[in-house]
Design a protein around this motif. Sequence first.
Motif, PDB file in Angstrom:
ATOM      1  N   GLY A   1       0.900  -1.250   0.063  1.00 19.47           N
ATOM      2  CA  GLY A   1       0.092   0.056   0.199  1.00 19.47           C
ATOM      3  C   GLY A   1       0.909   1.203   0.036  1.00 19.47           C
ATOM      4  N   GLN A   2       1.935   1.391   0.844  1.00 19.43           N
ATOM      5  CA  GLN A   2       2.919   2.474   0.663  1.00 19.43           C
ATOM      6  C   GLN A   2       3.379   2.794  -0.465  1.00 19.43           C
TER       7      GLN A   2
ATOM      8  N   GLY B   1      -3.968  -3.930   2.968  1.00 20.19           N
ATOM      9  CA  GLY B   1      -4.898  -3.436   1.948  1.00 20.19           C
ATOM     10  C   GLY B   1      -5.970  -2.518   2.671  1.00 20.19           C
ATOM     11  N   THR B   2      -6.367  -3.011   4.120  1.00 23.00           N
ATOM     12  CA  THR B   2      -7.319  -2.066   4.818  1.00 23.00           C
ATOM     13  C   THR B   2      -6.841  -0.696   4.965  1.00 23.00           C
ATOM     14  N   ALA B   3      -5.613  -0.605   5.567  1.00 19.52           N
ATOM     15  CA  ALA B   3      -5.151   0.683   5.799  1.00 19.52           C
ATOM     16  C   ALA B   3      -4.921   1.688   4.461  1.00 19.52           C
ATOM     17  N   THR B   4      -4.485   0.752   3.288  1.00 19.37           N
ATOM     18  CA  THR B   4      -4.616   1.555   2.120  1.00 19.37           C
ATOM     19  C   THR B   4      -5.975   2.085   1.591  1.00 19.37           C
TER      20      THR B   4
ATOM     21  N   ASP C   1      -8.504   2.785   3.488  1.00 20.58           N
ATOM     22  CA  ASP C   1      -8.714   3.716   4.289  1.00 20.58           C
ATOM     23  C   ASP C   1      -8.292   5.180   3.778  1.00 20.58           C
ATOM     24  N   TYR C   2      -6.883   4.964   3.471  1.00 24.49           N
ATOM     25  CA  TYR C   2      -6.207   6.145   2.947  1.00 24.49           C
ATOM     26  C   TYR C   2      -6.810   6.886   1.723  1.00 24.49           C
ATOM     27  N   PHE C   3      -7.169   5.850   0.590  1.00 24.68           N
ATOM     28  CA  PHE C   3      -7.714   6.289  -0.534  1.00 24.68           C
ATOM     29  C   PHE C   3      -8.935   6.789  -0.496  1.00 24.68           C
ATOM     30  N   ARG C   4      -9.964   6.319   0.488  1.00 24.32           N
ATOM     31  CA  ARG C   4     -11.165   6.728   0.696  1.00 24.32           C
ATOM     32  C   ARG C   4     -11.252   8.186   1.199  1.00 24.32           C
TER      33      ARG C   4
END
Length: 220
Positions: free
Chosen positions: A38-39, A64-67, A69-72
């Motif tokens: 994700g980073q 993927g979950t953190a990624t 969140d970032y995109f949303r």
Amino acid sequence: MRKIRLALCDDHTLFRVGMATLLGQIQDFELVLEAANGQELIDRAARKMPDVVLLDLQMPVMDGTATADYFRETYPLVKIIILTMHDEDRMVLHLLEKGVSGYLLKDADADEVEKAIRKVMDDGVYLNDFVSRAMLRRMTSKSNSPTKPTSAFYNSKILLSDREKEVLSLLCDGLSTNEISEKVFLSPRTVEGHRLRILEKTGTKNTAGMVAYAFRNNLV
């Protein structure tokens, strides 16, 4: 012809190569970036912003979950399709409520991946049979609970009008705004207005999240 810009984020190189090859065979698809976590995806996305991200869940550095969140939060117009081996019902609904647009298992065939990408671009959400069954299982599980309310809409913390209930039910069936418009004899603009009000009342970020919320809270 404007191409649909895609990003692929998965830490398994062999899978990425295979998926990239499949996507590259579709004339109006353009794979603008690949990333192993994700980073890496976030670092490169600002320079090559995709329309749709195909995102694995279990990855090193940033999962993927953190990624998602970032995109949303940062790029809310980018559509996120989860592409994973994780098939737990809880995870499916959790991520849909977070605002991802679709959830595919890695054993999905190439035609379904293409269909999902086109569907989220056109309608903002792709709900396949796997997701629908996961939602129904969760709903059935809640229905068998001794604390089940006698009237989901009446006891819910939100209050929907009859028309909003009807539109929500049809959205849960996977119908698009235009399809709902034809079915209930309302203009697409009116249907979209109902959809936006339901989003506001449920506090969800997009149609997929709203549908997941509806199933989780026995609204359908």
